[in-house]
Design a protein around this motif. Structure first.
Motif, PDB file in Angstrom:
ATOM      1  N   ASP A  37     -12.518  -1.257 -21.387  1.00 41.71           N
ATOM      2  CA  ASP A  37     -13.811  -1.047 -20.729  1.00 41.71           C
ATOM      3  C   ASP A  37     -14.359  -2.358 -20.171  1.00 41.71           C
ATOM      4  N   ASP A  38     -14.190  -3.442 -20.933  1.00 44.16           N
ATOM      5  CA  ASP A  38     -14.654  -4.749 -20.467  1.00 44.16           C
ATOM      6  C   ASP A  38     -13.865  -5.195 -19.237  1.00 44.16           C
ATOM      7  N   ALA A  39     -12.572  -4.903 -19.243  1.00 46.01           N
ATOM      8  CA  ALA A  39     -11.740  -5.260 -18.089  1.00 46.01           C
ATOM      9  C   ALA A  39     -12.220  -4.511 -16.850  1.00 46.01           C
ATOM     10  N   TYR A  40     -12.481  -3.232 -17.015  1.00 45.71           N
ATOM     11  CA  TYR A  40     -12.950  -2.410 -15.891  1.00 45.71           C
ATOM     12  C   TYR A  40     -14.265  -2.954 -15.331  1.00 45.71           C
ATOM     13  N   LEU A  41     -15.200  -3.255 -16.222  1.00 41.44           N
ATOM     14  CA  LEU A  41     -16.512  -3.741 -15.789  1.00 41.44           C
ATOM     15  C   LEU A  41     -16.418  -5.115 -15.126  1.00 41.44           C
ATOM     16  N   LYS A  42     -15.562  -5.983 -15.659  1.00 38.54           N
ATOM     17  CA  LYS A  42     -15.397  -7.311 -15.058  1.00 38.54           C
ATOM     18  C   LYS A  42     -14.824  -7.206 -13.648  1.00 38.54           C
ATOM     19  N   ILE A  43     -13.864  -6.329 -13.478  1.00 37.66           N
ATOM     20  CA  ILE A  43     -13.246  -6.153 -12.162  1.00 37.66           C
ATOM     21  C   ILE A  43     -14.263  -5.590 -11.171  1.00 37.66           C
ATOM     22  N   LYS A  44     -15.053  -4.628 -11.618  1.00 37.45           N
ATOM     23  CA  LYS A  44     -16.094  -4.050 -10.764  1.00 37.45           C
ATOM     24  C   LYS A  44     -17.147  -5.096 -10.392  1.00 37.45           C
ATOM     25  N   ARG A  45     -17.561  -5.878 -11.376  1.00 39.08           N
ATOM     26  CA  ARG A  45     -18.574  -6.907 -11.147  1.00 39.08           C
ATOM     27  C   ARG A  45     -18.065  -7.956 -10.162  1.00 39.08           C
ATOM     28  N   ALA A  46     -16.819  -8.343 -10.319  1.00 41.93           N
ATOM     29  CA  ALA A  46     -16.231  -9.356  -9.446  1.00 41.93           C
ATOM     30  C   ALA A  46     -16.167  -8.870  -8.000  1.00 41.93           C
ATOM     31  N   ILE A  47     -15.885  -7.590  -7.820  1.00 41.72           N
ATOM     32  CA  ILE A  47     -15.843  -7.025  -6.466  1.00 41.72           C
ATOM     33  C   ILE A  47     -17.238  -7.040  -5.845  1.00 41.72           C
ATOM     34  N   LEU A  48     -18.242  -6.679  -6.634  1.00 41.82           N
ATOM     35  CA  LEU A  48     -19.624  -6.699  -6.143  1.00 41.82           C
ATOM     36  C   LEU A  48     -20.067  -8.117  -5.784  1.00 41.82           C
ATOM     37  N   ASP A  49     -19.567  -9.088  -6.533  1.00 43.06           N
ATOM     38  CA  ASP A  49     -19.916 -10.490  -6.288  1.00 43.06           C
ATOM     39  C   ASP A  49     -19.069 -11.117  -5.182  1.00 43.06           C
ATOM     40  N   GLU A  50     -18.198 -10.292  -4.585  1.00 42.28           N
ATOM     41  CA  GLU A  50     -17.291 -10.750  -3.525  1.00 42.28           C
ATOM     42  C   GLU A  50     -16.385 -11.886  -3.992  1.00 42.28           C
ATOM     43  N   ALA A  51     -15.990 -11.791  -5.263  1.00 41.69           N
ATOM     44  CA  ALA A  51     -15.044 -12.756  -5.833  1.00 41.69           C
ATOM     45  C   ALA A  51     -14.049 -11.982  -6.694  1.00 41.69           C
ATOM     46  N   PRO A  52     -13.301 -11.056  -6.080  1.00 41.31           N
ATOM     47  CA  PRO A  52     -12.432 -10.151  -6.841  1.00 41.31           C
ATOM     48  C   PRO A  52     -11.255 -10.848  -7.523  1.00 41.31           C
ATOM     49  N   TYR A  53     -10.763 -10.194  -8.555  1.00 42.36           N
ATOM     50  CA  TYR A  53      -9.548 -10.667  -9.220  1.00 42.36           C
ATOM     51  C   TYR A  53      -8.347 -10.335  -8.344  1.00 42.36           C
ATOM     52  N   ASP A  54      -7.349 -11.209  -8.377  1.00 42.84           N
ATOM     53  CA  ASP A  54      -6.109 -10.972  -7.632  1.00 42.84           C
ATOM     54  C   ASP A  54      -5.119 -10.150  -8.454  1.00 42.84           C
ATOM     55  N   LEU A  55      -5.208 -10.323  -9.777  1.00 45.40           N
ATOM     56  CA  LEU A  55      -4.188  -9.734 -10.650  1.00 45.40           C
ATOM     57  C   LEU A  55      -4.781  -9.375 -12.004  1.00 45.40           C
ATOM     58  N   LEU A  56      -4.370  -8.206 -12.506  1.00 43.66           N
ATOM     59  CA  LEU A  56      -4.695  -7.784 -13.870  1.00 43.66           C
ATOM     60  C   LEU A  56      -3.392  -7.667 -14.650  1.00 43.66           C
ATOM     61  N   ILE A  57      -3.352  -8.316 -15.810  1.00 44.04           N
ATOM     62  CA  ILE A  57      -2.218  -8.175 -16.727  1.00 44.04           C
ATOM     63  C   ILE A  57      -2.756  -7.467 -17.961  1.00 44.04           C
ATOM     64  N   THR A  58      -2.248  -6.282 -18.254  1.00 44.09           N
ATOM     65  CA  THR A  58      -2.812  -5.514 -19.360  1.00 44.09           C
ATOM     66  C   THR A  58      -1.758  -4.919 -20.281  1.00 44.09           C
ATOM     67  N   ASP A  59      -2.098  -4.901 -21.552  1.00 46.60           N
ATOM     68  CA  ASP A  59      -1.298  -4.178 -22.537  1.00 46.60           C
ATOM     69  C   ASP A  59      -1.593  -2.692 -22.346  1.00 46.60           C
ATOM     70  N   LEU A  60      -0.820  -1.833 -22.989  1.00 48.92           N
ATOM     71  CA  LEU A  60      -1.081  -0.396 -22.916  1.00 48.92           C
ATOM     72  C   LEU A  60      -1.769   0.116 -24.172  1.00 48.92           C
ATOM     73  N   SER A  61      -1.420  -0.468 -25.305  1.00 47.82           N
ATOM     74  CA  SER A  61      -1.936   0.013 -26.587  1.00 47.82           C
ATOM     75  C   SER A  61      -3.028  -0.908 -27.124  1.00 47.82           C
ATOM     76  N   PHE A  62      -4.179  -0.318 -27.426  1.00 49.34           N
ATOM     77  CA  PHE A  62      -5.307  -1.061 -27.985  1.00 49.34           C
ATOM     78  C   PHE A  62      -5.757  -0.366 -29.268  1.00 49.34           C
ATOM     79  N   LYS A  63      -5.910  -1.149 -30.326  1.00 51.74           N
ATOM     80  CA  LYS A  63      -6.294  -0.577 -31.613  1.00 51.74           C
ATOM     81  C   LYS A  63      -7.748  -0.095 -31.558  1.00 51.74           C
ATOM     82  N   ALA A  64      -7.959   1.143 -31.970  1.00 50.26           N
ATOM     83  CA  ALA A  64      -9.310   1.710 -31.962  1.00 50.26           C
ATOM     84  C   ALA A  64     -10.156   1.087 -33.070  1.00 50.26           C
ATOM     85  N   ASP A  65     -11.449   0.893 -32.793  1.00 48.23           N
ATOM     86  CA  ASP A  65     -12.367   0.400 -33.810  1.00 48.23           C
ATOM     87  C   ASP A  65     -13.701   1.140 -33.685  1.00 48.23           C
ATOM     88  N   HIS A  66     -14.779   0.528 -34.154  1.00 48.62           N
ATOM     89  CA  HIS A  66     -16.086   1.183 -34.159  1.00 48.62           C
ATOM     90  C   HIS A  66     -16.642   1.413 -32.761  1.00 48.62           C
TER      91      HIS A  66
END
Length: 221
Positions: A37-66
């Motif tokens: 969720d943080d990755a999604y929001l950061k990417i969206k924010r960067a696009i709005l700020d006209e300073a987008p990310y060029d590349l996202l490197i992401t894992d697939l599995s994230f341990k669930a927590d609270h």
């Protein structure tokens, strides 16, 4: 080369390895998050700020927590971002090596590269970054056959579910009941029998046990 990169992975030790690869490539503007969720929001924010990310490197599995997540997995994140921002380059970096999963990410979600974590993972990641920058795709050798024409088998999620249930010891009648209980169609016993028979012929399996073994060897379940 890429100038702004986001890493999404909940394991800090893995991130350090990725950071070293990016540093070797001269990429210094790198940010890290531990939730999709943080990755999604950061990417969206960067696009709005006209300073987008060029590349996202992401894992697939994230341990669930609270913390409740709209995008609980890297797969969910990739699907959403590629639908909304197809121009964003994305590399999946994961221990997951099932061919069916790789095919889904590459062929359906149009992920730019799929790198398997492991002994040679960081070396392969560096190569993947360079190729993706040149608008090319990359797959780790152990999963490269996922999109090979030689293994472009006519098998879908329904088929995978049937074989999974078969591997769990369910009879064809039990599978039919399970499908009905979970509103999965077709669910009739005759449909299950016909589909499993077709899969046995397709994979040249002698029997149900042989079919399960072949599908497992191919990394489809």
């Amino acid at each position: 080369m890429f100038t702004k990169v986001l890493i999404s992975d909940d394991l800090g030790s893995i991130n350090q390895g990725v950071l070293s690869v990016l540093d070797n490539l001269g990429i210094n503007n790198v940010q890290q998050v531990q939730y999709c969720d943080d990755a999604y929001l950061k990417i969206k924010r960067a696009i709005l700020d006209e300073a987008p990310y060029d590349l996202l490197i992401t894992d697939l599995s994230f341990k669930a927590d609270h913390r409740e997540q709209k995008y609980p997995s890297g797969e969910d994140l990739i699907r959403a971002l590629k639908q909304e921002h197809p121009e964003l380059k994305i590399i999946a970096y994961s221990v997951e090596d099932r061919l069916q999963k790789v095919r889904l990410l590459m062929n359906t979600y149009h992920t730019d590269a799929y790198v398997c974590k492991g002994r040679h993972g960081l070396v392969e990641l560096e190569k993947a970054i360079q190729l993706v920058y040149d608008n090319k795709n990359y797959l780790s050798p152990q999963v490269a056959q996922a999109i090979s024409h030689k293994t472009d088998l006519e098998i879908n999620d329904y088929d995978i579910e049937l074989v999974k249930l078969l591997s769990n010891g369910l009879s064809q009648e039990d599978i039919s009941i399970h499908l009905k209980d979970n509103n999965i169609s077709p669910s009739s016993l005759s449909s299950v029998e016909k589909r499993l028979n077709k899969l046995r012929i397709q994979f040249k399996a002698n029997n149900a046990i042989h079919l399960v073994a072949i599908v497992k060897d191919l990394g489809l379940i």
